[in-house]
Design a protein around this motif. Structure first.
Motif, PDB file in Angstrom:
ATOM      1  N   UNK A  75      25.737 -21.817  26.134  1.00  0.00           N
ATOM      2  CA  UNK A  75      25.619 -23.273  26.239  1.00  0.00           C
ATOM      3  C   UNK A  75      27.000 -23.899  26.431  1.00  0.00           C
ATOM      4  N   UNK A  76      27.147 -24.784  27.427  1.00  0.00           N
ATOM      5  CA  UNK A  76      28.438 -25.433  27.632  1.00  0.00           C
ATOM      6  C   UNK A  76      28.746 -26.424  26.507  1.00  0.00           C
ATOM      7  N   UNK A  77      27.684 -26.907  25.821  1.00  0.00           N
ATOM      8  CA  UNK A  77      27.880 -27.899  24.776  1.00  0.00           C
ATOM      9  C   UNK A  77      26.835 -27.632  23.692  1.00  0.00           C
ATOM     10  N   UNK A  78      27.228 -27.802  22.418  1.00  0.00           N
ATOM     11  CA  UNK A  78      26.268 -27.586  21.332  1.00  0.00           C
ATOM     12  C   UNK A  78      25.885 -28.942  20.731  1.00  0.00           C
ATOM     13  N   UNK A  79      25.130 -28.907  19.639  1.00  0.00           N
ATOM     14  CA  UNK A  79      24.476 -30.135  19.163  1.00  0.00           C
ATOM     15  C   UNK A  79      25.459 -31.258  18.798  1.00  0.00           C
ATOM     16  N   UNK A  80      26.533 -30.931  18.065  1.00  0.00           N
ATOM     17  CA  UNK A  80      27.476 -31.991  17.647  1.00  0.00           C
ATOM     18  C   UNK A  80      28.176 -32.574  18.881  1.00  0.00           C
ATOM     19  N   UNK A  81      28.547 -31.697  19.813  1.00  0.00           N
ATOM     20  CA  UNK A  81      29.194 -32.139  21.055  1.00  0.00           C
ATOM     21  C   UNK A  81      28.280 -33.066  21.848  1.00  0.00           C
ATOM     22  N   UNK A  82      27.001 -32.701  21.919  1.00  0.00           N
ATOM     23  CA  UNK A  82      26.055 -33.528  22.672  1.00  0.00           C
ATOM     24  C   UNK A  82      25.854 -34.890  21.998  1.00  0.00           C
ATOM     25  N   UNK A  83      25.826 -34.895  20.643  1.00  0.00           N
ATOM     26  CA  UNK A  83      25.680 -36.167  19.925  1.00  0.00           C
ATOM     27  C   UNK A  83      26.873 -37.084  20.216  1.00  0.00           C
ATOM     28  N   UNK A 109      19.667 -39.586  19.834  1.00  0.00           N
ATOM     29  CA  UNK A 109      21.001 -40.199  19.821  1.00  0.00           C
ATOM     30  C   UNK A 109      21.531 -40.386  18.407  1.00  0.00           C
ATOM     31  N   UNK A 110      21.511 -39.321  17.588  1.00  0.00           N
ATOM     32  CA  UNK A 110      21.963 -39.460  16.197  1.00  0.00           C
ATOM     33  C   UNK A 110      23.487 -39.553  16.132  1.00  0.00           C
ATOM     34  N   UNK A 111      24.052 -40.172  15.064  1.00  0.00           N
ATOM     35  CA  UNK A 111      25.498 -40.136  14.895  1.00  0.00           C
ATOM     36  C   UNK A 111      25.965 -38.676  14.812  1.00  0.00           C
ATOM     37  N   UNK A 112      27.104 -38.348  15.467  1.00  0.00           N
ATOM     38  CA  UNK A 112      27.589 -36.958  15.484  1.00  0.00           C
ATOM     39  C   UNK A 112      27.773 -36.423  14.060  1.00  0.00           C
ATOM     40  N   UNK A 113      28.201 -37.298  13.157  1.00  0.00           N
ATOM     41  CA  UNK A 113      28.436 -36.849  11.787  1.00  0.00           C
ATOM     42  C   UNK A 113      27.121 -36.412  11.123  1.00  0.00           C
ATOM     43  N   UNK A 114      26.008 -37.050  11.497  1.00  0.00           N
ATOM     44  CA  UNK A 114      24.703 -36.664  10.944  1.00  0.00           C
ATOM     45  C   UNK A 114      24.322 -35.263  11.408  1.00  0.00           C
ATOM     46  N   UNK A 115      24.613 -34.961  12.679  1.00  0.00           N
ATOM     47  CA  UNK A 115      24.278 -33.638  13.218  1.00  0.00           C
ATOM     48  C   UNK A 115      25.142 -32.573  12.550  1.00  0.00           C
ATOM     49  N   UNK A 116      26.431 -32.868  12.398  1.00  0.00           N
ATOM     50  CA  UNK A 116      27.326 -31.900  11.742  1.00  0.00           C
ATOM     51  C   UNK A 116      26.894 -31.668  10.298  1.00  0.00           C
ATOM     52  N   UNK A 117      26.639 -32.765   9.570  1.00  0.00           N
ATOM     53  CA  UNK A 117      26.179 -32.648   8.183  1.00  0.00           C
ATOM     54  C   UNK A 117      24.894 -31.833   8.108  1.00  0.00           C
ATOM     55  N   UNK A 118      23.957 -32.168   8.984  1.00  0.00           N
ATOM     56  CA  UNK A 118      22.676 -31.475   8.985  1.00  0.00           C
ATOM     57  C   UNK A 118      22.871 -29.980   9.210  1.00  0.00           C
ATOM     58  N   UNK A 119      23.687 -29.608  10.187  1.00  0.00           N
ATOM     59  CA  UNK A 119      23.855 -28.184  10.509  1.00  0.00           C
ATOM     60  C   UNK A 119      24.586 -27.444   9.391  1.00  0.00           C
ATOM     61  N   UNK A 120      25.593 -28.079   8.796  1.00  0.00           N
ATOM     62  CA  UNK A 120      26.336 -27.425   7.716  1.00  0.00           C
ATOM     63  C   UNK A 120      25.438 -27.268   6.484  1.00  0.00           C
ATOM     64  N   UNK A 121      24.666 -28.312   6.175  1.00  0.00           N
ATOM     65  CA  UNK A 121      23.757 -28.238   5.021  1.00  0.00           C
ATOM     66  C   UNK A 121      22.669 -27.196   5.269  1.00  0.00           C
ATOM     67  N   UNK A 122      22.136 -27.170   6.487  1.00  0.00           N
ATOM     68  CA  UNK A 122      21.086 -26.191   6.805  1.00  0.00           C
ATOM     69  C   UNK A 122      21.614 -24.764   6.673  1.00  0.00           C
TER      70      UNK A 122
END
Ligand SMILES: [Zn+2]
Ligand SMILES: [Zn+2]
Length: 284
Positions: A62-70, A157-170
């Motif tokens: 993938x050229x871009x992952x979830x936080x990058x896309x957010x 279109x979630x805030x990037x910080x929400x995606x990062x938090x979500x992935x780290x917590x998961x």
């Protein structure tokens, strides 16, 4: 803000991952829930080799992952939350809840569709249940999951910080809820009102298909309770239950080369829509 998040992302991820993995490994030694059936060296080397392979394949694919896309969606005004005037805290909380619901639904789908179950059953074929089981996913499942997550992020279109938090917590909760640790029963009962505990997720790793096809949540336990897929305890108890699926029960099946070809081997029995309701081959 987004640039700071992107720059810090690899460090935050690796530090959390290694920190929680070591903490869980120590906790498993101090207070194990079940006796180990398989020597650690076989499972740990292969499960950890697999997560390294998964990470490399994911980065290359993938050229871009979830936080990058957010971040990109924030800049370009894509998705729901970049087009409504919600307070940031609300956008963060709602995004994390919706991402968790999406992961739950995706997990149900991986159990229900035979071709996807072939991929996902590799996670279930581990013959012991400990923190490294939480790392054991087939690379094709990892790629499909990321594709789905990117679609959800683009739409939401979630805030990037929400995606990062979500992935780290998961990542952290997956290590925790697969850990072979003995939480005091009252603590487990209280904790599982808010988060999936090891005793709750262990039911999902039972060889009994009725239990395999339950408790799909990885993070929040609420979706299982709301949508009717919750099973509180395994019928045979946590010490008496058998871990894994009916197929792939030899130690050789725990090696990474065998894990990678598992989707192609044998019938796709035991999935959630299997009319036989059993993982056994019909020839038996
Ligand atoms: Zn599953
Ligand atoms: Zn699991």
């Amino acid at each position: 803000m987004s640039e700071t998040i992107l720059a810090a992302e690899p460090t935050i991820r690796l530090a959390t991952f290694l920190g929680i993995l070591v903490a869980m490994a120590l906790w498993e030694v101090a207070a194990p829930r079940r006796r180990r059936e398989i020597p650690r060296v076989i499972r740990w080397t292969n499960n950890i080799a697999l997560v390294v392979l998964d990470t490399v394949i994911l980065r290359l694919s993938f050229p871009i992952l979830a936080v990058g896309l957010a971040t990109m969606a924030e800049e370009r005004g894509w998705g729901l939350f970049n087009n409504i005037d919600a307070p940031v805290w609300l956008a963060i909380v709602a995004s994390m809840l919706l991402l968790d619901l999406a992961i739950y639904l995706q997990h149900v789908m991986f159990h229900a569709v035979p071709g996807l179950w072939r991929m996902h059953r590799m996670h279930h074929a581990d013959l012991d249940f400990d923190a490294t089981t939480g790392l054991r996913f087939h690379p094709v499942e990892i790629l499909i999951s990321m594709g789905i997550k990117l679609a959800v992020v683009a739409a939401l279109g979630p805030p990037a910080v929400a995606v990062l938090l979500f992935e780290v917590i998961l990542n952290a909760t997956a290590l925790f809820n697969h850990a072979n640790i003995d939480l005091p029963r009252p603590v487990d009962r209280w904790l599982r009102l808010f988060v999936v505990t090891p005793d709750m997720h262990r039911v999902h790793h039972s060889v009994d298909p009725r239990e395999t096809n339950s408790n799909y949540g990885f993070n929040l336990p609420w979706w299982d309770r709301l949508l009717g897929t919750y099973v509180a305890q395994p019928a045979k108890g946590h010490e008496g239950m058998q871990i894994g699926i009916e197929q792939f029960r030899t130690r050789r099946d725990l090696w990474i080369d065998r894990m990678l070809i598992q989707p192609l081997r044998g019938p796709a029995s035991g999935h959630a829509l299997d009319p036989r309701g059993t993982t056994r081959d019909s020839t038996e």
